[in-house]
Design a protein around this motif. Structure first.
Motif, short mmCIF file in Angstrom:
data_model
loop_
_atom_site.label_atom_id
_atom_site.label_comp_id
_atom_site.label_asym_id
_atom_site.label_seq_id
_atom_site.Cartn_x
_atom_site.Cartn_y
_atom_site.Cartn_z
N LEU A 1 0.83 -1.21 0.00
CA LEU A 1 0.00 0.00 0.00
C LEU A 1 0.87 1.26 0.00
N SER A 2 1.99 1.20 0.69
CA SER A 2 2.91 2.35 0.70
C SER A 2 3.44 2.61 -0.70
N ARG B 1 2.81 15.30 -7.46
CA ARG B 1 3.95 16.21 -7.47
C ARG B 1 4.28 16.63 -8.91
N LEU C 1 4.43 7.53 7.61
CA LEU C 1 4.19 6.08 7.58
C LEU C 1 4.84 5.41 6.37
N THR C 2 4.60 5.97 5.19
CA THR C 2 5.12 5.36 3.97
C THR C 2 6.64 5.23 4.02
N VAL D 1 7.70 2.52 6.68
CA VAL D 1 7.38 1.14 6.30
C VAL D 1 8.26 0.66 5.16
N SER D 2 8.45 1.55 4.16
CA SER D 2 9.21 1.11 2.99
C SER D 2 10.69 1.49 3.08
N THR E 1 12.21 4.35 2.89
CA THR E 1 12.59 5.30 1.83
C THR E 1 12.49 6.71 2.41
N GLU F 1 8.34 11.41 2.03
CA GLU F 1 7.72 11.84 0.79
C GLU F 1 7.33 13.31 0.81
N VAL G 1 -2.50 0.19 10.44
CA VAL G 1 -1.59 0.83 9.49
C VAL G 1 -2.09 0.62 8.05
N ALA G 2 -2.53 -0.62 7.77
CA ALA G 2 -3.04 -0.90 6.43
C ALA G 2 -4.27 -0.04 6.14
N LEU H 1 -3.22 3.51 5.46
CA LEU H 1 -2.63 3.65 4.12
C LEU H 1 -3.70 3.60 3.04
N ASN I 1 -5.27 6.92 3.01
CA ASN I 1 -4.41 7.91 2.35
C ASN I 1 -4.44 7.74 0.83
#
Lengths: 160, 242
Positions: free
Chosen positions: A130-131, A142, B93-94, B97-98, B100, B103, B136-137, B140, B143
């Motif tokens: 989902l992320s 963006r 969160l994104t 979790v990932s 990265t 954002e 969390v799921a 997401l 979102n």
């Protein structure tokens, strides 16, 4: 109907980082088939009853509203579709259409939910899938920079 | 109970009276006990940057009170507000979790309490408690839904007045309780500046000012400080085509 090979399964974001036994549980429930070009895998507004794993080929992802089409981008092997439905039961927000002949594996949502119930550690992978979806949409927001109607006008297909 | 920036600080999640209404926080007792151990409570004044776009993820923030704006920079260098986070949302969160970079840049829009959890602790928490994974799921998916809606909006809205009308109608879904529906008016609280509204709908501050002035002249809207009254909701609805 054939099971996906392990090599193919490793490509999919759903199988990235999950315990082997859980992956095998899911693979047992897969139904793999070929699709034709133009086939709709996921339809905006409808509630899919399957989780779709794209093994090969490319698909187009779009958002529909009031007869207009906004193309979000394309996706290739490794992408999973229908996860939101599996979690919330809500209708799909997007439409996914095969740009060419594809190979997909499908898992019935009810079966996926049963595996999820028995293996709650899978939620972490669900969150990662989902992320990844969210990152794609945020990136599009963006890049579009909210230029009014630009997405409709240009149909700017982006690599997902 | 400690107070800072006029906020009553809730240090103990088990005693939080808002818990059951919040997307993330309504967790079983065992999970709450663990949450209590791993979170650090802080209160931030308006304008605090919780994280910056592009930074490596340090962790997540559970927004307890207040609101925060998530913004990013467009290819043209313009600031774009992606969404406004409400109490109960998990921020960052994104990225966590990932694993990265963040954002978006997250900035408090008013005095806010947020509970910080390091990425390592959060991922462990997520793996150990299935209810947390489920929350969390769900967050997401929520979102994602908002983002798709935004895409639809930016792709299909034909004019700035229409987009501002949409924004007002969205805010009208959560009117102020005081004086609600008095004379058919819908009071809402707007803490965004005209510049921020411009960033939200993708236009200039001058255009926002002109459109709001037009809405006022037509009798659609009355503005008094941060309290705005929607006077003619059907007229705004008629402007919205999608």
């Amino acid at each position: 109907m054939t099971a996906t090979t392990t090599q193919e399964s490793l490509l999919n974001e759903l199988y990235d980082g999950i315990p082997l036994e859980v992956r095998l549980e899911l693979e047992k429930r897969e139904r793999t088939r070929k699709t034709r070009q133009g086939e709709t895998l996921l339809q905006h507004g409808l509630t899919p009853d399957k989780l779709t794993l794209l093994n090969s080929g490319r698909v187009e992802i779009s958002v529909n509203s009031s007869g207009h089409e906004v193309v979000l981008g394309t996706a290739g092997p490794g992408k999973t579709f229908g996860m939101r439905r599996a979690i919330t039961g809500e209708p799909a927000e997007i439409t996914v259409t095969c740009l060419e002949e594809c190979e997909i594996s499908e898992i019935a949502v009810a079966e996926f939910q049963a595996v999820l119930r028995d293996n709650p550690q899978l939620y972490f992978v669900v969150a990662k899938v989902l992320s990844a979806d969210l990152k794609i949409v945020d990136e599009l927001l963006r890049s579009c920079s909210r230029r009014v109607s630009s997405a409709v006008r240009a149909k700017n297909v982006r690599e997902v | 109970m400690a107070v800072a920036y006029n906020l009553q600080i809730v240090e103990n999640c088990l005693k939080c009276t808002h818990r059951e209404q919040r997307l993330f926080c309504d967790l079983p007792h065992e999970a709450l006990l663990e949450l209590q151990k791993i979170k650090a409570t802080s209160v931030y004044p308006k304008g605090t940057l919780l994280c910056l776009e592009g930074q490596p993820p340090r962790g997540i923030y559970v927004l307890c009170t207040g609101r925060a704006k998530l913004s990013t920079t467009s290819a043209e260098g313009k600031s774009i507000i992606l969404r406004i986070a409400e109490p109960g949302e998990v921020l960052g969160l994104t990225a966590a979790v990932s694993n990265t970079p963040y954002e978006a840049t997250i900035e408090t829009m008013e005095s806010s309490q947020a509970n910080f959890i390091s990425q390592e602790d959060f991922v462990t928490f997520l793996r150990e408690f299935p209810e947390v994974g489920m929350k969390v799921a769900r967050q997401l998916t929520h979102n994602c839904k908002c983002a798709y809606s935004e895409i639809r909006s930016l792709g299909l809205s034909n004019s700035v007045p229409e987009k501002i009308a949409k924004l007002l109608l969205h805010w009208a879904e959560h009117p102020l309780e005081l004086g609600r529906r008095m004379n058919g008016e819908i009071p809402i609280r707007v803490t965004l500046t005209q510049e921020e509204i411009a960033q939200f709908v993708g236009t200039s501050r001058e255009t926002v000012s002109r459109v709001l002035g037009d809405f006022k002249r037509r009798g659609y809207l009355r503005i008094k400080g941060a309290t705005w009254n929607i006077l003619n909701k059907p007229a705004l609805e008629n402007m919205v085509t999608t």
